[in-house]
Structures are given as structure tokens and as C-alpha cells.
Design a protein around this motif. Structure first.
Motif, PDB file in Angstrom:
ATOM      1  N   ASN A 124       0.778  -1.265   0.160  1.00  0.00           N
ATOM      2  CA  ASN A 124       0.051  -0.070   0.061  1.00  0.00           C
ATOM      3  C   ASN A 124       0.950   1.187   0.019  1.00  0.00           C
ATOM      4  O   ASN A 124       0.531   2.239   0.505  1.00  0.00           O
ATOM      5  N   GLY A 125       1.866   1.237  -0.733  1.00  0.00           N
ATOM      6  CA  GLY A 125       2.797   2.527  -0.983  1.00  0.00           C
ATOM      7  C   GLY A 125       3.609   2.618   0.295  1.00  0.00           C
ATOM      8  O   GLY A 125       4.225   3.864   0.308  1.00  0.00           O
ATOM      9  N   ILE A 126       3.846   1.770   1.061  1.00  0.00           N
ATOM     10  CA  ILE A 126       4.579   1.927   2.296  1.00  0.00           C
ATOM     11  C   ILE A 126       5.843   0.821   1.984  1.00  0.00           C
ATOM     12  O   ILE A 126       5.356  -0.408   1.818  1.00  0.00           O
ATOM     13  N   ALA A 127       6.964   1.291   2.578  1.00  0.00           N
ATOM     14  CA  ALA A 127       8.079   0.124   2.679  1.00  0.00           C
ATOM     15  C   ALA A 127       8.137  -0.092   3.909  1.00  0.00           C
ATOM     16  O   ALA A 127       8.219   0.606   4.962  1.00  0.00           O
ATOM     17  N   ARG A 128       8.541  -1.544   4.150  1.00  0.00           N
ATOM     18  CA  ARG A 128       8.644  -1.875   5.511  1.00  0.00           C
ATOM     19  C   ARG A 128       9.880  -2.574   5.568  1.00  0.00           C
ATOM     20  O   ARG A 128      10.236  -3.754   4.962  1.00  0.00           O
ATOM     21  N   ALA A 129      11.086  -2.369   6.306  1.00  0.00           N
ATOM     22  CA  ALA A 129      12.253  -2.575   6.101  1.00  0.00           C
ATOM     23  C   ALA A 129      12.670  -3.420   7.755  1.00  0.00           C
ATOM     24  O   ALA A 129      12.197  -2.632   8.663  1.00  0.00           O
ATOM     25  N   ALA A 130      13.303  -4.270   7.509  1.00  0.00           N
ATOM     26  CA  ALA A 130      13.696  -5.167   8.846  1.00  0.00           C
ATOM     27  C   ALA A 130      15.057  -5.314   8.793  1.00  0.00           C
ATOM     28  O   ALA A 130      15.840  -5.557   7.898  1.00  0.00           O
ATOM     29  N   CYS A 131      15.468  -5.502  10.125  1.00  0.00           N
ATOM     30  CA  CYS A 131      17.047  -5.837  10.458  1.00  0.00           C
ATOM     31  C   CYS A 131      17.008  -6.579  11.530  1.00  0.00           C
ATOM     32  O   CYS A 131      16.526  -6.600  12.639  1.00  0.00           O
TER      33      CYS A 131
ATOM     34  N   GLU B 285      15.006   0.665  -3.041  1.00  0.00           N
ATOM     35  CA  GLU B 285      15.615  -0.089  -1.719  1.00  0.00           C
ATOM     36  C   GLU B 285      16.492   0.704  -0.762  1.00  0.00           C
ATOM     37  O   GLU B 285      16.235   0.340   0.730  1.00  0.00           O
ATOM     38  N   LEU B 286      17.210   1.291  -1.131  1.00  0.00           N
ATOM     39  CA  LEU B 286      18.355   1.867  -0.254  1.00  0.00           C
ATOM     40  C   LEU B 286      17.883   2.816   0.780  1.00  0.00           C
ATOM     41  O   LEU B 286      18.035   2.633   2.133  1.00  0.00           O
ATOM     42  N   PRO B 287      16.854   3.888   0.493  1.00  0.00           N
ATOM     43  CA  PRO B 287      16.432   4.420   1.637  1.00  0.00           C
ATOM     44  C   PRO B 287      16.010   3.623   2.825  1.00  0.00           C
ATOM     45  O   PRO B 287      16.177   4.108   4.080  1.00  0.00           O
ATOM     46  N   PRO B 288      15.000   2.976   2.844  1.00  0.00           N
ATOM     47  CA  PRO B 288      14.559   1.889   3.740  1.00  0.00           C
ATOM     48  C   PRO B 288      15.497   1.101   4.293  1.00  0.00           C
ATOM     49  O   PRO B 288      15.698   1.202   5.738  1.00  0.00           O
ATOM     50  N   LEU B 289      16.652   0.568   3.516  1.00  0.00           N
ATOM     51  CA  LEU B 289      17.679   0.094   4.288  1.00  0.00           C
ATOM     52  C   LEU B 289      18.361   0.868   5.100  1.00  0.00           C
ATOM     53  O   LEU B 289      18.943   0.257   6.263  1.00  0.00           O
ATOM     54  N   LEU B 290      18.708   2.051   4.747  1.00  0.00           N
ATOM     55  CA  LEU B 290      19.570   2.741   5.535  1.00  0.00           C
ATOM     56  C   LEU B 290      18.957   3.219   6.704  1.00  0.00           C
ATOM     57  O   LEU B 290      19.527   3.445   7.773  1.00  0.00           O
ATOM     58  N   ARG B 291      17.478   3.434   6.811  1.00  0.00           N
ATOM     59  CA  ARG B 291      16.723   3.940   7.890  1.00  0.00           C
ATOM     60  C   ARG B 291      16.801   2.785   8.905  1.00  0.00           C
ATOM     61  O   ARG B 291      16.755   2.990  10.098  1.00  0.00           O
TER      62      ARG B 291
ATOM     63  N   GLY C  46      23.564  -4.464  -3.435  1.00  0.00           N
ATOM     64  CA  GLY C  46      24.720  -4.632  -2.269  1.00  0.00           C
ATOM     65  C   GLY C  46      25.893  -3.851  -2.608  1.00  0.00           C
ATOM     66  O   GLY C  46      26.016  -3.174  -1.595  1.00  0.00           O
ATOM     67  N   ALA C  47      26.296  -3.796  -3.715  1.00  0.00           N
ATOM     68  CA  ALA C  47      27.127  -2.758  -4.049  1.00  0.00           C
ATOM     69  C   ALA C  47      26.762  -1.248  -3.831  1.00  0.00           C
ATOM     70  O   ALA C  47      27.727  -0.647  -3.312  1.00  0.00           O
ATOM     71  N   HIS C  48      25.642  -1.054  -4.209  1.00  0.00           N
ATOM     72  CA  HIS C  48      25.370   0.396  -3.895  1.00  0.00           C
ATOM     73  C   HIS C  48      25.091   0.642  -2.268  1.00  0.00           C
ATOM     74  O   HIS C  48      25.365   1.631  -1.807  1.00  0.00           O
ATOM     75  N   LEU C  49      24.747  -0.434  -1.525  1.00  0.00           N
ATOM     76  CA  LEU C  49      24.562  -0.278   0.032  1.00  0.00           C
ATOM     77  C   LEU C  49      25.756  -0.005   0.400  1.00  0.00           C
ATOM     78  O   LEU C  49      26.190   0.729   1.437  1.00  0.00           O
ATOM     79  N   HIS C  50      27.071  -0.970   0.066  1.00  0.00           N
ATOM     80  CA  HIS C  50      28.366  -0.702   0.597  1.00  0.00           C
ATOM     81  C   HIS C  50      28.849   0.733   0.382  1.00  0.00           C
ATOM     82  O   HIS C  50      29.373   1.229   1.139  1.00  0.00           O
ATOM     83  N   GLU C  51      28.672   1.021  -0.991  1.00  0.00           N
ATOM     84  CA  GLU C  51      29.048   2.468  -1.300  1.00  0.00           C
ATOM     85  C   GLU C  51      28.200   3.569  -0.277  1.00  0.00           C
ATOM     86  O   GLU C  51      29.148   4.480   0.168  1.00  0.00           O
TER      87      GLU C  51
END
Length: 170
Positions: free
Chosen positions: A11-18, A52-58, A87-92
Motif C-alpha cells: 500500500n505504498g509503504i516500505a517496511r524494512a527489517a533488520c 531499496e536503499l532509503p528504507p535499508l539505510l533507515r 549490495g554494491a550500492h549499499l556498500h558505497e
């Protein structure tokens, strides 16, 4: 500290988990974090990382101190020429200070150079790629992760957290 991360959209929302854990062979998580991000970029073919990057960084920020290694659902490298994947973009984005291991469940078109890792009774390999850590070490680590099935237990857990199927705990 290691982290496994994942993102799902609804529904237009990203749920990121760690899911944070101590070592490759950890059976349980040391801590878990989930964040929801309402500002989600649209999916653009070939630019998946921008979504993907913004939710992962958050979610990594919510987890606190940078881990030594992050496992992502996907590829670090998309081909043997070194075209960067998520993964390479996250590493950077993490300033090259954190090793990133990609664990993909399906083959990407063309040759990626990913290591094939068989787990459990499955005849279908996981495809492992890496930056900041030797590929053979990353593949061996994924092979040794806890769980009897193709998908390591903590990777399944982070997927379920991102899907909202479980509550985060410590």
C-alpha cells in the motif's frame, strides 16, 4: 555484529527489517528492528537500488552502530564486469566501511560470478555475491548459517519481519 536486512512493500509503504546477530553460525538474533517508510520511490527497471536503499539505510540507522557485515536479499554484482547491484550500492552508501553479502534465490540474467551454495536437502542453490569480504568466505558463511533448509533461519526471519508476519523482538 552482523545484520540481515530486507524490504517489502504494501500500500505504498516500505517496511524494512533488520536482524542483528553475532556470527555466521548464530541460531538466534541479538536484536531486531523494523521501520516503515512512507516516502517510497517508484520502481524503475534497472534502478531497483533507488527504491531499496532509503528504507535499508533507515533500518540500519535504527539498529545503531554500523555492523561489520550486512546480508541483503539480492545481488552485490549483476555481472562479471562489475555492474553494481543493490549490495554494491549499499556498500558505497555506507562509505565502504561495511562488508556486504548478497544472497539471491533466483538467477539474474547472464553470468553474475555469484557462488552457488547448496543448503539442506535442496538441489537449488542460493547465489552469493560479496564486496568487502572474499567471495569464498561469504559463500562458506552462508553455507554455515543456522537452519536445516535452503534459506538460513535468520534470513527467513528477516523476510518474515519485513512482510509483517512477525513482531520484532530482542
Amino acid at each position: 555484529m552482523f545484520c540481515a536486512v530486507d524490504v517489502q512493500y504494501e500500500n505504498g509503504i516500505a517496511r524494512a527489517a533488520c536482524v542483528q546477530f553475532q556470527e555466521w553460525t548464530s541460531v538466534a538474533s541479538a536484536a531486531e528492528h523494523v521501520v516503515e517508510v512512507a516516502e517510497v520511490a517508484p520502481y524503475v527497471p534497472g534502478e531497483f537500488f533507488k527504491r531499496e536503499l532509503p528504507p535499508l539505510l533507515r533500518v540500519l540507522e535504527a539498529a545503531g552502530a554500523l555492523p561489520t557485515l550486512v546480508i541483503v536479499d539480492g545481488y552485490v554484482w549483476l555481472d562479471t564486469a562489475g555492474r553494481p547491484g543493490l549490495g554494491a550500492h549499499l556498500h558505497e552508501a555506507l562509505g565502504g566501511r561495511v562488508a556486504v553479502v548478497g544472497v539471491a534465490k533466483t538467477a539474474f540474467r547472464g553470468e553474475t560470478g555469484a557462488a552457488q551454495v547448496l543448503r539442506g536437502e535442496s538441489a537449488k542453490p542460493l547465489l552469493v555475491s560479496a564486496v568487502g569480504i572474499p567471495l569464498d568466505e561469504a559463500a562458506d558463511g552462508v553455507r554455515r548459517m543456522a537452519g536445516d533448509h535452503r534459506i538460513p533461519a535468520l534470513l527467513k526471519r528477516v523476510d518474515h519481519l519485513a512482510r509483517g508476519l512477525l513482531g520484532a523482538g530482542a
